[in-house]
Scaffold this motif. Sequence first.
Motif, PDB file in Angstrom:
ATOM      1  N   THR A   3      43.141  31.644  34.311  1.00 21.52           N
ATOM      2  CA  THR A   3      42.543  31.189  35.565  1.00 21.52           C
ATOM      3  C   THR A   3      43.171  29.885  36.043  1.00 21.52           C
ATOM      4  N   ARG A  20      48.619  43.043  55.231  1.00 17.51           N
ATOM      5  CA  ARG A  20      48.216  44.447  55.147  1.00 17.51           C
ATOM      6  C   ARG A  20      48.621  45.198  56.427  1.00 17.51           C
ATOM      7  N   ASP A 122      45.439  36.645  41.283  1.00 21.06           N
ATOM      8  CA  ASP A 122      45.142  38.060  41.012  1.00 21.06           C
ATOM      9  C   ASP A 122      43.723  38.458  41.417  1.00 21.06           C
ATOM     10  N   VAL A 123      43.323  38.108  42.651  1.00 19.08           N
ATOM     11  CA  VAL A 123      42.031  38.582  43.152  1.00 19.08           C
ATOM     12  C   VAL A 123      42.164  40.061  43.515  1.00 19.08           C
ATOM     13  N   ASP A 124      41.027  40.740  43.684  1.00 18.82           N
ATOM     14  CA  ASP A 124      41.056  42.163  44.019  1.00 18.82           C
ATOM     15  C   ASP A 124      41.641  42.371  45.415  1.00 18.82           C
ATOM     16  N   PRO A 125      42.566  43.329  45.570  1.00 20.51           N
ATOM     17  CA  PRO A 125      43.110  43.610  46.903  1.00 20.51           C
ATOM     18  C   PRO A 125      42.114  44.358  47.781  1.00 20.51           C
ATOM     19  N   VAL A 126      42.224  44.159  49.080  1.00 22.37           N
ATOM     20  CA  VAL A 126      41.442  44.890  50.076  1.00 22.37           C
ATOM     21  C   VAL A 126      42.436  45.534  51.036  1.00 22.37           C
ATOM     22  N   SER A 129      46.022  44.520  50.155  1.00 21.31           N
ATOM     23  CA  SER A 129      46.478  43.140  50.262  1.00 21.31           C
ATOM     24  C   SER A 129      45.422  42.178  49.728  1.00 21.31           C
ATOM     25  N   ARG A 130      45.879  41.047  49.191  1.00 21.92           N
ATOM     26  CA  ARG A 130      44.977  40.002  48.722  1.00 21.92           C
ATOM     27  C   ARG A 130      44.808  38.890  49.756  1.00 21.92           C
ATOM     28  N   PRO A 140      39.579  37.926  50.454  1.00 25.81           N
ATOM     29  CA  PRO A 140      38.815  36.869  49.784  1.00 25.81           C
ATOM     30  C   PRO A 140      38.401  35.777  50.760  1.00 25.81           C
ATOM     31  N   GLY A 152      47.424  36.445  37.432  1.00 27.25           N
ATOM     32  CA  GLY A 152      47.962  37.649  36.820  1.00 27.25           C
ATOM     33  C   GLY A 152      48.913  37.345  35.682  1.00 27.25           C
TER      34      GLY A 152
END
Length: 292
Positions: A3, A20, A122-126, A129-130, A140, A152
Motif C-alpha cells: 500500500t 476509458r 491498483d484500485v479496481d477498474p471501472v 479503467s482506474r 475512484p 500492484g
Amino acid sequence: MSTLTVGIAGPLTTIQDLGRPGFAALGVSGSGALDRGALTLGNRLVGNAERAAALEITVGPFSAVADRDVWIAVTGAWGRVAVGGHPIDPNHPTFVAAGTSIDIGPAASGLRYYLAVSGGIDVDPVLGSRSTDLLSGIGPTSVQGGDVLPIGQPHTAAIPALDVAPWSAPDAGAVTVPIRVGPRADWFTAASLERLFSGTWTLSSASNRVGARLDGTPLERSVTADAHGELPSEGMVAGALQVPPSGLPTVLLADHPTTGGYPVIAVVASGALDLFAQLRPGQHLTFRHARP
C-alpha cells in the motif's frame, strides 16, 4: 497487498491512467490523465506498462509513504521533490525504501505532477479503467489525506537503465496551440475566425479537468447562425472549442460531457492537448492552423 498511505493530498489529487475510450455512446467520456505524455513517461521510468494508473497531483503539496520498497518517478510539473528529506530530480527513476516519506512541494512550473509507483496504483477498474472522472463520478473518488491506496506487483523486468529523461520544465510563457477549424465555423463571422488566430487568449481560473475556459475578446456569431437559434445537442470530443453565448471559448478536456449544444468553432490537434494539463491560470496562448 502492498500500500501507499497518503499524508497530504493537496487541493486535488486523483488516480489516472490512459482513460476509458469507447463508451461515449453510453454517455461516458474517455477521462484519463490530462498530460498523457507525462503519465506514460513516468510509467516507463519505473518499469510499468504505459497505461498503468498513477497519481495526478494538481499544484501540490503532496506526501505519502509506501509499506514496501518501490521505485518512483515524478513527471509533468516541476517543483521540489524529496525522498526521506533529500531532493531528487524530476523525470528520474528513484528507489524509495519502505517507510520513507515521499514529499512533493507546490509546483514552480506547470500545474500537474504525475507520481508513478512501480506496480501502479491498483484500485479496481471501472469500465476497463482506474481513472477518476470528476464530471460523471465514475471511477475512484478523489484522493484524500489518510487514504491507503493499493499498489500492484511490479514487473519482473529491471527498472529502465535511464539516468534522466530529456524533458524540460513546462513552458511558463505564452504557448501556441495547433487547431483545426470546424465543424461549426460557419456559425461565426469572418472577423471572429480571424480573431481566433490573431488574438491572445488567457487561461481562466475557472478551468478544470472538464474544460479550459479562455478569456479574451468574445467571438461573434454570424447573422445566419442567429437566425437558426441554438444547435441541438451533438457529440463532443476532447479538444473541441465550444463557444457559448458569452463568445468566450472553452476547450473541452478529459472529463468533458459527451454531448453539447454550443457550436464548436475548432478542435485542438490531439497531440497538443497535453499542453492544457500544465497551463496555469493567467497564462497566455495563441492558436495556429494545424498542419494537414
